[in-house]
Design a protein around this motif. Structure first.
Motif, PDB file in Angstrom:
ATOM      1  N   VAL A   1     -11.266 -12.798  -7.721  1.00  0.00           N
ATOM      2  CA  VAL A   1     -12.134 -12.518  -8.863  1.00  0.00           C
ATOM      3  C   VAL A   1     -11.372 -11.820  -9.992  1.00  0.00           C
ATOM      4  O   VAL A   1     -11.561 -12.127 -11.168  1.00  0.00           O
ATOM      5  CB  VAL A   1     -13.326 -11.632  -8.412  1.00  0.00           C
ATOM      6  N   ALA A   2     -10.513 -10.874  -9.646  1.00  0.00           N
ATOM      7  CA  ALA A   2      -9.794 -10.072 -10.647  1.00  0.00           C
ATOM      8  C   ALA A   2      -8.578  -9.438  -9.984  1.00  0.00           C
ATOM      9  O   ALA A   2      -8.497  -9.386  -8.751  1.00  0.00           O
ATOM     10  CB  ALA A   2     -10.718  -8.984 -11.197  1.00  0.00           C
ATOM     11  N   PRO A   3      -7.651  -8.923 -10.781  1.00  0.00           N
ATOM     12  CA  PRO A   3      -6.510  -8.219 -10.185  1.00  0.00           C
ATOM     13  C   PRO A   3      -6.986  -6.990  -9.404  1.00  0.00           C
ATOM     14  O   PRO A   3      -7.921  -6.309  -9.812  1.00  0.00           O
ATOM     15  CB  PRO A   3      -5.674  -7.785 -11.388  1.00  0.00           C
ATOM     16  N   VAL A   4      -6.343  -6.741  -8.278  1.00  0.00           N
ATOM     17  CA  VAL A   4      -6.648  -5.574  -7.448  1.00  0.00           C
ATOM     18  C   VAL A   4      -5.392  -4.719  -7.386  1.00  0.00           C
ATOM     19  O   VAL A   4      -4.311  -5.213  -7.083  1.00  0.00           O
ATOM     20  CB  VAL A   4      -7.098  -5.979  -6.028  1.00  0.00           C
ATOM     21  N   TYR A   5      -5.550  -3.428  -7.671  1.00  0.00           N
ATOM     22  CA  TYR A   5      -4.427  -2.496  -7.685  1.00  0.00           C
ATOM     23  C   TYR A   5      -4.585  -1.495  -6.555  1.00  0.00           C
ATOM     24  O   TYR A   5      -5.695  -1.052  -6.257  1.00  0.00           O
ATOM     25  CB  TYR A   5      -4.359  -1.756  -9.027  1.00  0.00           C
ATOM     26  N   PHE A   6      -3.472  -1.124  -5.949  1.00  0.00           N
ATOM     27  CA  PHE A   6      -3.460  -0.146  -4.864  1.00  0.00           C
ATOM     28  C   PHE A   6      -2.528   0.995  -5.247  1.00  0.00           C
ATOM     29  O   PHE A   6      -1.455   0.771  -5.794  1.00  0.00           O
ATOM     30  CB  PHE A   6      -2.972  -0.797  -3.566  1.00  0.00           C
ATOM     31  N   VAL A   7      -2.968   2.214  -4.966  1.00  0.00           N
ATOM     32  CA  VAL A   7      -2.185   3.419  -5.250  1.00  0.00           C
ATOM     33  C   VAL A   7      -1.918   4.124  -3.922  1.00  0.00           C
ATOM     34  O   VAL A   7      -2.838   4.345  -3.135  1.00  0.00           O
ATOM     35  CB  VAL A   7      -2.979   4.357  -6.187  1.00  0.00           C
ATOM     36  N   TYR A   8      -0.671   4.457  -3.689  1.00  0.00           N
ATOM     37  CA  TYR A   8      -0.324   5.182  -2.465  1.00  0.00           C
ATOM     38  C   TYR A   8      -0.936   6.580  -2.475  1.00  0.00           C
ATOM     39  O   TYR A   8      -1.061   7.209  -3.513  1.00  0.00           O
ATOM     40  CB  TYR A   8       1.199   5.337  -2.340  1.00  0.00           C
ATOM     41  N   GLY A   9      -1.272   7.056  -1.288  1.00  0.00           N
ATOM     42  CA  GLY A   9      -1.742   8.420  -1.121  1.00  0.00           C
ATOM     43  C   GLY A   9      -0.669   9.270  -0.480  1.00  0.00           C
ATOM     44  O   GLY A   9       0.507   8.910  -0.472  1.00  0.00           O
ATOM     45  N   ASN A  10      -1.063  10.384   0.090  1.00  0.00           N
ATOM     46  CA  ASN A  10      -0.085  11.280   0.697  1.00  0.00           C
ATOM     47  C   ASN A  10       0.300  10.856   2.115  1.00  0.00           C
ATOM     48  O   ASN A  10       1.216  11.406   2.686  1.00  0.00           O
ATOM     49  CB  ASN A  10      -0.580  12.729   0.681  1.00  0.00           C
ATOM     50  N   HIS A  11      -0.368   9.858   2.696  1.00  0.00           N
ATOM     51  CA  HIS A  11      -0.009   9.367   4.018  1.00  0.00           C
ATOM     52  C   HIS A  11       0.606   7.970   3.940  1.00  0.00           C
ATOM     53  O   HIS A  11       1.551   7.671   4.643  1.00  0.00           O
ATOM     54  CB  HIS A  11      -1.228   9.324   4.950  1.00  0.00           C
ATOM     55  N   GLU A  12       0.059   7.124   3.073  1.00  0.00           N
ATOM     56  CA  GLU A  12       0.488   5.726   3.026  1.00  0.00           C
ATOM     57  C   GLU A  12       1.906   5.528   2.528  1.00  0.00           C
ATOM     58  O   GLU A  12       2.489   4.501   2.764  1.00  0.00           O
ATOM     59  CB  GLU A  12      -0.433   4.896   2.111  1.00  0.00           C
ATOM     60  N   ASN A  13       2.473   6.495   1.829  1.00  0.00           N
ATOM     61  CA  ASN A  13       3.807   6.280   1.262  1.00  0.00           C
ATOM     62  C   ASN A  13       4.870   6.026   2.332  1.00  0.00           C
ATOM     63  O   ASN A  13       5.942   5.573   2.017  1.00  0.00           O
ATOM     64  CB  ASN A  13       4.212   7.431   0.336  1.00  0.00           C
ATOM     65  N   LYS A  14       4.569   6.284   3.569  1.00  0.00           N
ATOM     66  CA  LYS A  14       5.513   6.026   4.651  1.00  0.00           C
ATOM     67  C   LYS A  14       5.154   4.744   5.398  1.00  0.00           C
ATOM     68  O   LYS A  14       5.805   4.366   6.346  1.00  0.00           O
ATOM     69  CB  LYS A  14       5.527   7.210   5.613  1.00  0.00           C
ATOM     70  N   THR A  15       4.101   4.077   4.960  1.00  0.00           N
ATOM     71  CA  THR A  15       3.612   2.887   5.629  1.00  0.00           C
ATOM     72  C   THR A  15       3.934   1.655   4.792  1.00  0.00           C
ATOM     73  O   THR A  15       3.798   1.677   3.591  1.00  0.00           O
ATOM     74  CB  THR A  15       2.075   2.985   5.806  1.00  0.00           C
ATOM     75  N   LYS A  16       4.359   0.591   5.449  1.00  0.00           N
ATOM     76  CA  LYS A  16       4.605  -0.659   4.739  1.00  0.00           C
ATOM     77  C   LYS A  16       3.349  -1.518   4.839  1.00  0.00           C
ATOM     78  O   LYS A  16       2.742  -1.624   5.894  1.00  0.00           O
ATOM     79  CB  LYS A  16       5.793  -1.391   5.333  1.00  0.00           C
ATOM     80  N   PHE A  17       2.972  -2.116   3.704  1.00  0.00           N
ATOM     81  CA  PHE A  17       1.779  -2.947   3.663  1.00  0.00           C
ATOM     82  C   PHE A  17       2.146  -4.388   3.378  1.00  0.00           C
ATOM     83  O   PHE A  17       3.108  -4.678   2.684  1.00  0.00           O
ATOM     84  CB  PHE A  17       0.833  -2.474   2.553  1.00  0.00           C
TER      85      PHE A  17
ATOM     86  N   LYS B   1       1.162  -7.280   1.152  1.00  0.00           N
ATOM     87  CA  LYS B   1       0.537  -7.189  -0.160  1.00  0.00           C
ATOM     88  C   LYS B   1      -0.785  -7.954  -0.283  1.00  0.00           C
ATOM     89  O   LYS B   1      -1.672  -7.512  -0.972  1.00  0.00           O
ATOM     90  CB  LYS B   1       1.506  -7.620  -1.251  1.00  0.00           C
ATOM     91  N   ASN B   2      -0.923  -9.131   0.326  1.00  0.00           N
ATOM     92  CA  ASN B   2      -2.161  -9.905   0.214  1.00  0.00           C
ATOM     93  C   ASN B   2      -2.603 -10.116  -1.230  1.00  0.00           C
ATOM     94  O   ASN B   2      -3.782 -10.026  -1.547  1.00  0.00           O
ATOM     95  CB  ASN B   2      -3.308  -9.233   0.998  1.00  0.00           C
ATOM     96  N   ASN B   3      -1.665 -10.353  -2.132  1.00  0.00           N
ATOM     97  CA  ASN B   3      -1.949 -10.528  -3.568  1.00  0.00           C
ATOM     98  C   ASN B   3      -2.476  -9.264  -4.237  1.00  0.00           C
ATOM     99  O   ASN B   3      -3.064  -9.325  -5.307  1.00  0.00           O
ATOM    100  CB  ASN B   3      -2.909 -11.692  -3.811  1.00  0.00           C
ATOM    101  N   ILE B   4      -2.306  -8.130  -3.610  1.00  0.00           N
ATOM    102  CA  ILE B   4      -2.723  -6.846  -4.183  1.00  0.00           C
ATOM    103  C   ILE B   4      -1.512  -6.243  -4.880  1.00  0.00           C
ATOM    104  O   ILE B   4      -0.409  -6.240  -4.345  1.00  0.00           O
ATOM    105  CB  ILE B   4      -3.258  -5.916  -3.080  1.00  0.00           C
ATOM    106  N   ILE B   5      -1.731  -5.747  -6.083  1.00  0.00           N
ATOM    107  CA  ILE B   5      -0.644  -5.173  -6.865  1.00  0.00           C
ATOM    108  C   ILE B   5      -0.506  -3.701  -6.472  1.00  0.00           C
ATOM    109  O   ILE B   5      -1.418  -2.908  -6.695  1.00  0.00           O
ATOM    110  CB  ILE B   5      -0.927  -5.314  -8.369  1.00  0.00           C
TER     111      ILE B   5
END
Length: 163
Positions: free
Chosen positions: A14-30, A32-36
């Protein structure tokens, strides 16, 4: 988080989706699934500028003043932790979207957020002059899979131009 990303992938149709790292996720690899995935970046979309701020615990976090913000665009800061209210107001930010607090998630931790002035009540919408800040309880919790306070949520924000 993998389930969350699969669901968010559906929105990318439907539209671009943006993701922002938090204080835990910065050590996790994701995947992308077309998520920016933004990481201390600036994105220009027509009359809107999106700014992602690394978590404030990251010593290399850019300051709001380091971005190219003017009052000619609507400026949105995506910041995991609801920090920097005074700096954002001073530097032409119109809207801040944050989380981190999980709306308390568990008693008695919820009361500690009220002692931190930038967290300003830890949940909901606050308005200061031309600036608005939304603090969401988020989609997932931290640590223990328990919630005695707050709810899991996603927030829809409609932005309409001034007439």
């Amino acid at each position: 988080m993998k389930i969350l990303f699969k669901q968010l992938k559906r929105l990318t149709k439907v539209a671009p989706v943006y993701f922002v790292y938090g204080n835990h996720e910065n050590k996790t690899k994701f995947t992308k699934n077309n998520i920016i995935i933004l990481n201390d970046q600036e994105v220009h979309l027509s009359n809107i500028t999106l700014i992602d701020r690394k978590d404030y615990t990251n010593k290399n976090q850019k300051k709001t003043k380091d971005y190219h913000l003017t009052n000619k665009t609507y400026n949105i800061v995506l910041s995991h932790q609801p920090q920097g209210t005074k700096e954002n107001i001073k530097n032409n930010v119109d809207l801040q979207l944050s989380g981190h607090t999980h709306n308390g998630q568990m008693f008695p931790f919820s009361y500690s957020y009220h002692l931190q002035p930038d967290f300003a009540g830890n949940y909901g919408k606050e308005t200061f002059k031309h600036y608005a800040k939304f603090i969401s309880s988020g989609l997932v919790g931290w640590g223990f899979p328990i919630r005695t306070e707050g709810i899991c949520e996603y927030v829809v924000v409609n932005i309409t131009p001034k007439k």
